[in-house]
Motif scaffolding. Structure first.
Motif, short mmCIF file in Angstrom:
data_model
loop_
_atom_site.label_atom_id
_atom_site.label_comp_id
_atom_site.label_asym_id
_atom_site.label_seq_id
_atom_site.Cartn_x
_atom_site.Cartn_y
_atom_site.Cartn_z
N PRO A 219 37.58 22.57 71.32
CA PRO A 219 37.86 24.15 70.84
C PRO A 219 38.97 24.90 71.53
O PRO A 219 39.30 25.83 70.57
CB PRO A 219 37.24 24.88 71.58
CG PRO A 219 36.16 24.06 72.78
CD PRO A 219 37.28 23.19 72.55
N LEU A 220 39.95 24.34 72.20
CA LEU A 220 41.22 24.98 72.00
C LEU A 220 42.50 25.36 71.07
O LEU A 220 42.44 26.15 70.93
CB LEU A 220 42.25 24.24 73.10
CG LEU A 220 41.64 23.54 74.36
CD1 LEU A 220 43.18 23.14 75.39
CD2 LEU A 220 41.29 25.26 75.01
N PHE A 234 44.61 32.78 76.84
CA PHE A 234 44.17 31.88 77.65
C PHE A 234 42.90 32.72 78.46
O PHE A 234 42.24 31.55 79.32
CB PHE A 234 45.52 32.22 78.37
CG PHE A 234 46.98 31.34 78.50
CD1 PHE A 234 46.44 30.03 79.09
CD2 PHE A 234 48.13 32.10 78.40
CE1 PHE A 234 47.73 29.22 78.52
CE2 PHE A 234 49.02 31.54 78.28
CZ PHE A 234 48.77 29.91 78.60
N ALA A 235 42.55 33.69 78.25
CA ALA A 235 41.33 33.93 78.74
C ALA A 235 40.40 32.51 78.33
O ALA A 235 39.68 33.26 78.92
CB ALA A 235 41.58 35.75 78.69
N LEU A 236 40.25 33.11 77.03
CA LEU A 236 39.23 32.74 76.07
C LEU A 236 39.47 30.95 76.65
O LEU A 236 37.89 30.63 76.56
CB LEU A 236 39.67 33.31 75.23
CG LEU A 236 38.11 32.35 74.03
CD1 LEU A 236 36.94 33.00 74.92
CD2 LEU A 236 37.97 32.92 72.75
N LEU A 355 37.70 41.03 66.65
CA LEU A 355 37.83 41.09 68.17
C LEU A 355 37.76 42.14 69.18
O LEU A 355 38.13 41.78 70.22
CB LEU A 355 39.38 39.96 68.69
CG LEU A 355 39.94 38.73 67.58
CD1 LEU A 355 41.01 38.46 67.70
CD2 LEU A 355 39.31 37.55 67.89
N GLN A 356 37.29 42.34 68.48
CA GLN A 356 36.88 44.49 69.23
C GLN A 356 35.99 43.59 70.56
O GLN A 356 36.75 44.11 71.81
CB GLN A 356 36.50 45.26 68.66
CG GLN A 356 36.02 46.66 69.81
CD GLN A 356 35.08 47.47 69.15
OE1 GLN A 356 35.15 47.42 67.36
NE2 GLN A 356 35.01 48.80 69.53
N LYS A 357 35.42 43.20 70.38
CA LYS A 357 34.05 42.64 71.19
C LYS A 357 34.66 41.95 72.40
O LYS A 357 34.24 41.45 73.23
CB LYS A 357 32.95 42.14 70.64
CG LYS A 357 31.90 43.17 70.35
CD LYS A 357 30.96 42.04 69.90
CE LYS A 357 30.14 43.08 69.41
NZ LYS A 357 28.31 42.59 68.64
N LEU A 358 35.78 40.66 71.40
CA LEU A 358 35.91 39.65 72.21
C LEU A 358 37.48 40.51 73.28
O LEU A 358 37.87 39.85 74.54
CB LEU A 358 37.17 38.85 71.56
CG LEU A 358 38.21 37.72 72.55
CD1 LEU A 358 37.25 37.17 72.94
CD2 LEU A 358 38.54 36.86 71.26
N SER A 359 38.06 41.34 72.90
CA SER A 359 38.93 41.77 74.05
C SER A 359 38.30 42.92 74.96
O SER A 359 38.49 42.95 76.31
CB SER A 359 39.62 43.12 72.75
OG SER A 359 40.36 42.32 71.96
N VAL A 360 36.90 43.01 74.74
CA VAL A 360 36.09 43.66 76.01
C VAL A 360 35.62 43.11 76.91
O VAL A 360 36.33 43.27 77.87
CB VAL A 360 35.49 44.74 75.09
CG1 VAL A 360 33.64 45.30 76.23
CG2 VAL A 360 35.50 45.79 74.22
N ALA A 361 35.37 41.73 76.33
CA ALA A 361 34.49 40.67 77.18
C ALA A 361 35.61 40.19 77.85
O ALA A 361 35.69 39.64 78.98
CB ALA A 361 33.82 39.24 76.06
N VAL A 362 36.94 39.88 77.37
CA VAL A 362 38.00 39.44 78.05
C VAL A 362 38.55 40.11 79.00
O VAL A 362 39.00 39.57 80.16
CB VAL A 362 39.72 39.23 77.16
CG1 VAL A 362 40.89 37.98 78.28
CG2 VAL A 362 39.51 37.67 76.21
N SER A 363 38.63 41.39 78.86
CA SER A 363 38.75 42.35 80.22
C SER A 363 38.19 42.75 80.87
O SER A 363 38.14 42.79 82.08
CB SER A 363 39.18 43.33 79.13
OG SER A 363 40.27 43.89 78.48
#
Length: 370
Positions: A219-220, A234-236, A355-363
């Protein structure tokens, strides 16, 4: 017909010599503890996985869930073999050495016979267990990613893993042809009727690590195509690399076997060798099941569901399929909608909200759950 274990005049030679301890100083109590702990921990994580899928995210169970459940059953079987083998005074017992420097080639005892029988069943079980765990992770990827290229890559890996599993299962099952008794007979008969196990174990350990590295790396490439900050990438990536510790245990098992294969005749600890291999295989298999469940039990570890984060990622990694659809001559309402989404993505994912949800998730992943 199975041969007798010792010559008829062996009783006249006095008490048989034994190694003082098993390899690495492990005791039967240690083996029972390892088997029980690494049997229970994966079961707990698989239970949490099914709870999250059905209750927390209210999702239908998929192929990756059932494959991991099957892997757990075989993992439990491996743990029970350790517990039972140590309880019956087989595993981690001193290995009989006979009366002279080379007598271990033809002497044996009940502990060694029991250990070798358990090792035979253990090897067959672990081949299937490792294969099922790898397949579960691959089918998890297929559930998350919709890219045609990615589907093709995972299909190739699924075929490779299936061949790998069946190949090593059959290779060890018929290591002595149909002379199965030779696997737990004195070493002289193992040498006579069976092929050298060194290439088998080397190829098993090395290919196990290589396939794990490839699977965890798949997946990288798509993750690092995201138009977002390096920290978020990096977080994902960390979500998909949670199984890296399983690779480390696989490397450790390979190192153990390399050390065992050096000057075998000077350290003829047959019971200790087999016990150590089973211990490291048990640890690696248990960590594989745990690591394979960690992304799915994300809702228990964070406020944000991994499904939400993956849906956002899915819309990005499907970029190639979206672009091919927008080039189609048939401009249906669906293709126009996809074209607008593509234009928004090209103008900047943050502006488009992709990527709004992705940003929230990573945070949120860096905060402790409440």
């Amino acid at each position: 017909m199975e041969p007798s274990n010792t010559p008829s005049d062996s009783s006249s030679k006095g008490p048989m010599n034994y190694l003082s301890t098993s390899e690495e100083g492990r005791t039967p109590v240690d083996i029972i503890a390892i088997g029980a702990v690494f049997l229970a921990l994966p079961a707990l994580f698989v239970a949490m996985r099914f709870y999250c899928r059905r209750r927390a995210t209210k999702s239908w169970l998929a192929a990756d869930d059932w494959l991991m459940l099957l892997a757990l059953f075989f993992n439990i079987g491996m743990g029970l073999m350790l517990v039972i083998g140590a309880s019956l005074d087989g595993l981690a017992q001193p290995t009989p050495q006979g009366w002279g420097p080379k007598d271990y080639f033809w002497v044996t005892d009940d502990a060694e016979i029991l250990t070798e029988k358990i090792f035979f069943a253990f090897m067959l079980t672990q081949a299937v267990a490792f294969g099922l765990a790898k397949l579960s992770i691959l089918y998890f990827y297929r559930r998350i990613f919709f890219s045609r290229t990615f589907k093709t890559l995972t299909t190739v890996m699924i075929v490779i893993v299936a061949i790998w599993t069946i190949g090593f299962f059959v290779a060890y099952l018929f290591r002595c042809g149909t002379n199965f008794w030779a696997l737990w007979a004195p070493l002289m008969y193992l040498v006579e009727y069976c092929y050298d196990s060194k290439p088998l174990f080397y190829s098993l350990a090395i290919s196990d690590v290589i396939t794990d590295v490839v699977i965890l790396s798949l997946p990288l490439f798509w993750v690092w195509r995201l138009q977002t900050t390096i920290a978020k990438r990096f977080a994902l990536s960390g979500v998909f690399l949670l199984g890296a510790i399983e690779i480390a245990t696989g490397i450790a098992r390979l190192v153990v076997y390399i050390n065992q294969s050096q000057d075998f005749e000077k350290n003829a600890d047959g019971i200790g060798h087999l016990t150590t291999l089973m211990v490291w295989s048990m640890i690696e298999m248990s960590i594989a099941v745990i690591a394979g469940c960690l992304p799915t039990i994300w809702p228990l570890l964070s406020k944000v569901s991994l499904e939400d984060m993956m849906r956002t990622l899915r819309s990005v990694v499907s970029f190639e399929s979206l672009r091919s659809l927008t080039r189609s001559k048939k401009q249906t309402s669906r293709s126009e909608s996809l074209d607008r989404s593509l234009s928004m993505y090209e103008s900047g994912p943050d502006e488009a909200g992709v990527l709004q949800k992705l940003s929230v998730a990573v945070s949120a992943s860096t905060r402790a759950p409440t």
